[in-house]
Design an enzyme around this catalytic site. Sequence first.
Site, PDB file in Angstrom:
ATOM      1  N   GLN A 199     -13.863  29.762 -14.758  1.00  0.00           N
ATOM      2  CA  GLN A 199     -12.839  29.324 -15.706  1.00  0.00           C
ATOM      3  C   GLN A 199     -13.403  28.407 -16.789  1.00  0.00           C
ATOM      4  OE1 GLN A 199      -9.872  28.224 -12.430  1.00  0.00           O
ATOM      5  NE2 GLN A 199      -8.570  28.794 -14.166  1.00  0.00           N
ATOM      6  N   GLY A 222      -6.810  22.914  -9.038  1.00  0.00           N
ATOM      7  CA  GLY A 222      -8.030  23.640  -8.708  1.00  0.00           C
ATOM      8  C   GLY A 222      -8.629  24.241  -9.964  1.00  0.00           C
ATOM      9  N   CYS A 240      -1.575  29.672 -13.593  1.00  0.00           N
ATOM     10  CA  CYS A 240      -3.025  29.581 -13.724  1.00  0.00           C
ATOM     11  C   CYS A 240      -3.391  28.850 -15.009  1.00  0.00           C
ATOM     12  CB  CYS A 240      -3.616  30.988 -13.732  1.00  0.00           C
ATOM     13  SG  CYS A 240      -5.402  31.034 -13.911  1.00  0.00           S
ATOM     14  N   LEU A 241      -4.393  27.982 -14.921  1.00  0.00           N
ATOM     15  CA  LEU A 241      -4.848  27.247 -16.098  1.00  0.00           C
ATOM     16  C   LEU A 241      -5.436  28.181 -17.152  1.00  0.00           C
ATOM     17  CD1 LEU A 241      -6.531  24.170 -14.364  1.00  0.00           C
ATOM     18  CD2 LEU A 241      -4.240  24.314 -15.376  1.00  0.00           C
ATOM     19  N   HIS A 277      -6.366  31.725  -4.675  1.00  0.00           N
ATOM     20  CA  HIS A 277      -6.320  31.809  -6.136  1.00  0.00           C
ATOM     21  C   HIS A 277      -7.712  31.562  -6.726  1.00  0.00           C
ATOM     22  CE1 HIS A 277      -4.231  31.279 -10.073  1.00  0.00           C
ATOM     23  NE2 HIS A 277      -5.304  30.533 -10.328  1.00  0.00           N
ATOM     24  N   GLU A 278      -8.386  30.515  -6.268  1.00  0.00           N
ATOM     25  CA  GLU A 278      -9.712  30.183  -6.808  1.00  0.00           C
ATOM     26  C   GLU A 278     -10.746  31.241  -6.410  1.00  0.00           C
ATOM     27  OE1 GLU A 278      -9.637  28.129  -9.131  1.00  0.00           O
ATOM     28  OE2 GLU A 278      -7.745  27.183  -8.621  1.00  0.00           O
TER      29      GLU A 278
END
Length: 190
Positions: A52, A47, A91-92, A133-134
């Site tokens: 981000q 995602g 998380c990215l 999360h998103e």
Amino acid sequence: MNSAYEIRLMGDPVLRQRAAEITEIDGRVARMVNDMLPAMYEAEGIGLAAPQVGIQRRLFVFDLYEGDGPQTLVNPEIVDSDGEWEYTEGCLSVPGLTFEIVRPKQVHLVGRDLDGNEVSIEADELLARLFQHELDHLDGVLLLDHLEKSERKAALAQWRTWRAQIEAGQQGPPAAPGATPLVGRNGPDV
């Protein structure tokens, strides 16, 4: 597949701002999504929220790699949740760090797709967690905000060390041991 966008890392102010509603789903939004997907896939994420990659709009893309392909949710919101589920989450935008986070196990999410159609999804476990999360990203909330104060303090200290390494062109954070599905698609089976 080269992305037009670079994933922003913790410390970037854009990650702490609430994203604005999308008032018109048009070709610009579709191009934004087409440019976001390579960034998500290159990072092996499941995602990616628009903030981000520096875009302050309420939109995220996702792909659970279950054959459905990439999907997009515009102006999503959770209208109901139930249960409780603890799961290792990463998380990215905070590479190398993962934490056991408790979130609702099931959620009911509504929003729009890229064609402007209303979407209503009942999600459980991993998909429910991904949505939560998103949505956090769309509200300027980061993974570390879900930690107890002492755990957050230790994580921030580790992150500062890794961030300095990244900025110095060194290796930076190691891959998360046994990377979780929320971090990337190569994690353990759920």
